[in-house]
Write a protein that holds these residues in place. Structure first.
Motif, PDB file in Angstrom:
ATOM      1  N   LYS A  21       0.830  -1.213   0.000  1.00  0.00           N
ATOM      2  CA  LYS A  21       0.000   0.000   0.000  1.00  0.00           C
ATOM      3  C   LYS A  21       0.856   1.251   0.000  1.00  0.00           C
ATOM      4  CE  LYS A  21      -4.333  -1.575   2.094  1.00  0.00           C
ATOM      5  NZ  LYS A  21      -5.262  -1.402   3.245  1.00  0.00           N
ATOM      6  N   LYS A  22       1.952   1.202   0.793  1.00  0.00           N
ATOM      7  CA  LYS A  22       2.835   2.366   0.864  1.00  0.00           C
ATOM      8  C   LYS A  22       3.498   2.630  -0.479  1.00  0.00           C
ATOM      9  CE  LYS A  22       6.678   4.326   3.491  1.00  0.00           C
ATOM     10  NZ  LYS A  22       7.671   4.115   4.571  1.00  0.00           N
ATOM     11  N   VAL A  23       3.988   1.568  -1.121  1.00  0.00           N
ATOM     12  CA  VAL A  23       4.639   1.712  -2.432  1.00  0.00           C
ATOM     13  C   VAL A  23       3.642   2.162  -3.475  1.00  0.00           C
ATOM     14  CG1 VAL A  23       5.778   0.443  -4.303  1.00  0.00           C
ATOM     15  CG2 VAL A  23       6.470   0.047  -1.935  1.00  0.00           C
ATOM     16  N   LYS A  24       2.437   1.580  -3.438  1.00  0.00           N
ATOM     17  CA  LYS A  24       1.411   1.939  -4.417  1.00  0.00           C
ATOM     18  C   LYS A  24       1.021   3.408  -4.284  1.00  0.00           C
ATOM     19  CE  LYS A  24      -3.101   0.491  -6.164  1.00  0.00           C
ATOM     20  NZ  LYS A  24      -4.249  -0.441  -5.982  1.00  0.00           N
ATOM     21  N   LYS A  25       0.919   3.866  -3.011  1.00  0.00           N
ATOM     22  CA  LYS A  25       0.577   5.266  -2.784  1.00  0.00           C
ATOM     23  C   LYS A  25       1.683   6.176  -3.295  1.00  0.00           C
ATOM     24  CE  LYS A  25      -0.673   8.613   0.798  1.00  0.00           C
ATOM     25  NZ  LYS A  25      -0.862   8.839   2.254  1.00  0.00           N
ATOM     26  N   SER A  26       2.929   5.769  -3.025  1.00  0.00           N
ATOM     27  CA  SER A  26       4.074   6.566  -3.473  1.00  0.00           C
ATOM     28  C   SER A  26       4.120   6.643  -4.984  1.00  0.00           C
ATOM     29  CB  SER A  26       5.377   5.956  -2.932  1.00  0.00           C
ATOM     30  OG  SER A  26       6.484   6.683  -3.397  1.00  0.00           O
ATOM     31  N   LEU A  27       3.864   5.519  -5.656  1.00  0.00           N
ATOM     32  CA  LEU A  27       3.937   5.479  -7.115  1.00  0.00           C
ATOM     33  C   LEU A  27       2.711   6.105  -7.782  1.00  0.00           C
ATOM     34  CD1 LEU A  27       5.540   1.955  -7.745  1.00  0.00           C
ATOM     35  CD2 LEU A  27       6.648   4.193  -7.642  1.00  0.00           C
ATOM     36  N   GLY A  28       1.744   6.522  -6.969  1.00  0.00           N
ATOM     37  CA  GLY A  28       0.594   7.250  -7.525  1.00  0.00           C
ATOM     38  C   GLY A  28       0.682   8.742  -7.272  1.00  0.00           C
ATOM     39  N   TYR A  29       1.849   9.177  -6.788  1.00  0.00           N
ATOM     40  CA  TYR A  29       2.043  10.561  -6.354  1.00  0.00           C
ATOM     41  C   TYR A  29       1.733  11.555  -7.470  1.00  0.00           C
ATOM     42  CZ  TYR A  29       4.321  14.539  -4.043  1.00  0.00           C
ATOM     43  OH  TYR A  29       4.584  15.751  -3.472  1.00  0.00           O
ATOM     44  N   TRP A  30       2.322  11.369  -8.642  1.00  0.00           N
ATOM     45  CA  TRP A  30       2.147  12.352  -9.717  1.00  0.00           C
ATOM     46  C   TRP A  30       0.776  12.248 -10.376  1.00  0.00           C
ATOM     47  CZ3 TRP A  30       5.067  15.990  -8.693  1.00  0.00           C
ATOM     48  CH2 TRP A  30       6.405  15.826  -8.333  1.00  0.00           C
ATOM     49  N   LYS A  31       0.224  11.035 -10.397  1.00  0.00           N
ATOM     50  CA  LYS A  31      -1.123  10.872 -10.960  1.00  0.00           C
ATOM     51  C   LYS A  31      -2.144  11.635 -10.130  1.00  0.00           C
ATOM     52  CE  LYS A  31      -4.475   7.367 -12.407  1.00  0.00           C
ATOM     53  NZ  LYS A  31      -4.769   5.907 -12.477  1.00  0.00           N
ATOM     54  N   GLU A  32      -2.015  11.558  -8.807  1.00  0.00           N
ATOM     55  CA  GLU A  32      -2.938  12.263  -7.903  1.00  0.00           C
ATOM     56  C   GLU A  32      -2.872  13.777  -8.107  1.00  0.00           C
ATOM     57  OE1 GLU A  32      -2.011  11.209  -3.928  1.00  0.00           O
ATOM     58  OE2 GLU A  32      -2.667   9.116  -4.128  1.00  0.00           O
ATOM     59  N   ARG A  33      -1.733  14.262  -8.520  1.00  0.00           N
ATOM     60  CA  ARG A  33      -1.549  15.713  -8.684  1.00  0.00           C
ATOM     61  C   ARG A  33      -1.755  16.199 -10.114  1.00  0.00           C
ATOM     62  NH1 ARG A  33       0.516  13.739  -4.524  1.00  0.00           N
ATOM     63  NH2 ARG A  33       0.969  14.928  -2.609  1.00  0.00           N
ATOM     64  N   GLY A  34      -2.132  15.283 -10.971  1.00  0.00           N
ATOM     65  CA  GLY A  34      -2.427  15.665 -12.348  1.00  0.00           C
ATOM     66  C   GLY A  34      -1.207  16.052 -13.164  1.00  0.00           C
ATOM     67  N   VAL A  35      -0.045  15.545 -12.757  1.00  0.00           N
ATOM     68  CA  VAL A  35       1.203  15.852 -13.471  1.00  0.00           C
ATOM     69  C   VAL A  35       1.505  14.737 -14.458  1.00  0.00           C
ATOM     70  CG1 VAL A  35       3.709  16.174 -13.186  1.00  0.00           C
ATOM     71  CG2 VAL A  35       2.107  17.138 -11.507  1.00  0.00           C
ATOM     72  N   PRO A  36       1.825  15.059 -15.711  1.00  0.00           N
ATOM     73  CA  PRO A  36       2.228  13.997 -16.644  1.00  0.00           C
ATOM     74  C   PRO A  36       3.457  13.286 -16.098  1.00  0.00           C
ATOM     75  CG  PRO A  36       2.760  16.164 -17.543  1.00  0.00           C
ATOM     76  CD  PRO A  36       1.923  16.400 -16.325  1.00  0.00           C
TER      77      PRO A  36
END
Length: 528
Positions: A21-36
């Motif tokens: 969960k921690k890794v998945k959250k970390s690897l979703g960092y830029w997607k959550e912020r709308g950054v390509p």
């Protein structure tokens, strides 16, 4: 017993889910912020091709840079650590200069608890500690101090050329990496530590062997520099360090023995140890010259002087050795490789060398060396095409917002602790800024053309207040070595020369994967 095994399985499963969960959250960092962003893999993020040596890190950054060619920035993952890569020149200027107070530090290579020695060096120091130490050390790197150090470099360069001139063959085939590693070893040993050695006659001297060990970052050893991105906790647990304990002990012994010897005998030698000792005593003068930007975002109490201990001197000298040993040697290799493959450029440079040599009656002066315009053009183009600092990084220390500028952009809020990376290697090879970018063309830096280079598209030594403090030293070392070499020899391709250039996938330093086998051809009419 079965209940106990079941409990262990459940604990392991729980930990796996937690980490996942921690890794998945970390690897979703830029997607959550709308950054390509570049789509990451678990654990490795965007680094798997580098870890498994499918591509070099500079080439990887160049690839993703081109994927997001029209974006001002995009998201990248150094393992599970989100990193913002900056493409836009105005944004680079804003982060590195205008908003320097929010981005004053380099990103961590290793946690301070893991490697206190490395983090005590100027490169890794942060905030006010960095500013105060930089202010104290800057006077040691002015042009007047370099001028005083030139004769130490010329001694090493003359010994280097004499070694090969004494050989009977008119064409000597050499691995230039070995040659220039020995030369830079002797220069750094002399200029930084006051340690006189000739690595061409004494092939296995202590300083050379120690340098080889210190700077062997091939293979997985190079991943140390991404330690904090991989896992700060793991690095602390394993106590990973850049230098081994034996190496730090070596540097400490050499520096302290040198200081004690000179103090007893009242000896003065214009090298880095002397200059650092002068700084320690508060006697190092700036000579009304300061290459640093005048930006100071840190509150400084002028009544409190920065205290420099003997341990500080050891650490700064060791980091200086690190900064000037393999990187300068590799740059010299890339330079002579290009000269060998571009004989018209080499001939023009030799003509300037001969004219300068004759004008100085065979003994180069600082003013004459600095006045060699074509030599400066050749080195500048080598620094562009084969920049040692393939990327720059800055760590955000205060929340900062990138305001929208182009259609479709939204404000991007950068959190404290976020790393921003500037892909210098890719920008230096961008055809928008450098036409025909893969061609080795020193004329880009002629008096007529260099004014056309867009500001903040060329930064081989960094940008802003954290520009490399030793850039003058490095340039002087390179110019001295090349000057003396070309007074006696021409560089030519040989059967073992590998063409084209292939970047080594296992090295953190930008170098040829297949080595630098070239020929030193004795000049029929050498400078005399």
């Amino acid at each position: 017993m079965n209940a106990f095994l079941l409990l262990i399985v459940l604990v392991i499963l729980f930990l796996f889910i937690l980490i996942h969960k921690k890794v998945k959250k970390s690897l979703g960092y830029w997607k959550e912020r709308g950054v390509p962003y570049v789509k990451p893999w678990p654990i490795f993020g965007n680094m798997s091709s580098v870890v498994f040596r499918k591509i070099s890190f500079p080439n990887l950054l160049e690839e993703v840079y081109r994927l997001f060619y029209n974006n001002r920035y995009f998201g990248f993952y150094q393992f599970s650590t989100p990193t913002l890569i900056i493409n836009d020149i105005d944004l680079i200027k804003q982060i590195c200069i205008k908003e320097f107070d929010k981005f004053p530090d380099h990103a961590d290579s290793l946690p301070k608890e893991s490697d206190p020695f490395w983090n005590r060096g100027l490169f890794a120091m942060e905030g006010k500690d960095w500013h105060d130490m930089r202010t104290v050390l800057s006077p040691a790197f002015t042009s007047s101090k370099m001028k005083a150090m030139l004769h130490l470099m010329t001694e090493c360069a003359e010994e280097f050329v004499e070694h090969f001139e004494s050989q009977t063959s008119d064409l000597i085939t050499l691995d230039m990496r070995d040659v220039f590693t020995r030369l830079t070893n002797d220069v750094i040993a002399s200029c930084a530590f006051g340690f006189k050695c000739n690595s061409f006659r004494q092939q296995n001297n202590e300083f050379y062997e120690t340098g080889k060990e210190a700077f062997d970052f091939s293979g997985f050893k190079g991943l140390k520099f991404f330690g904090s991105s991989i896992s700060p906790t793991l690095m602390k647990m394993l106590k990973v360090t850049i230098f081994s304990k034996s190496l730090t002990n070596f540097f400490s012994r050499i520096v302290k023995e040198t200081i004690q010897y000179r103090e007893k005998r009242g000896l003065v030698r214009p090298d880095m140890i002397h200059l650092l000792r002068e700084a320690q005593k508060g006697r190092l003068q700036n000579d009304s010259e300061n290459s640093d930007y005048s930006i100071n975002p840190f509150k400084t109490d002028s009544s409190k002087k920065t205290v420099i201990t003997d341990e500080d001197i050891v650490c700064q000298a060791a980091i200086f050795f690190f900064g000037g040993y393999d990187t300068v040697g590799s740059l010299l290799c890339n330079l002579v490789y290009e000269l060998a493959l571009n004989p018209d450029i080499q001939d023009k440079l030799i003509e300037e060398v001969d004219e300068t040599f004759d004008a100085c009656n065979g003994k180069i002066t600082y003013e004459a060396l600095m006045g060699m315009k074509y030599l400066d053009m050749v080195i500048s183009e080598t620094l562009r095409l084969w920049t040692p600092a393939t990327f720059l990084n800055r760590k955000c220390v205060k929340p900062f917002t990138i305001q929208p500028f182009i259609p479709g952009e939204k404000p991007l809020h950068i959190e404290s602790g976020t790393e921003c990376m500037i892909p210098a290697f890719a920008i230096h090879r961008d055809s928008r800024y450098f036409p025909n970018p893969n061609k080795f063309d020193p004329e880009r830096f002629s008096d007529e053309n260099k004014s056309r280079i867009q500001p903040f598209t060329y930064f081989p030594f960094g940008i802003g207040p954290r520009i490399c403090i030793g850039n003058r030293f490095a340039l002087l070392e390179i110019k001295t070595g090349i000057f003396y070499l070309l007074t006696r020899f021409k560089l030519v391709p040989v059967e073992k020369t590998s063409i084209p250039f292939v970047i080594d996938k296992s090295s953190i330093v930008l170098r040829h994967e297949h080595g630098y086998w070239l020929g030193l051809k004795r000049r029929s009419k050498a400078a005399a």
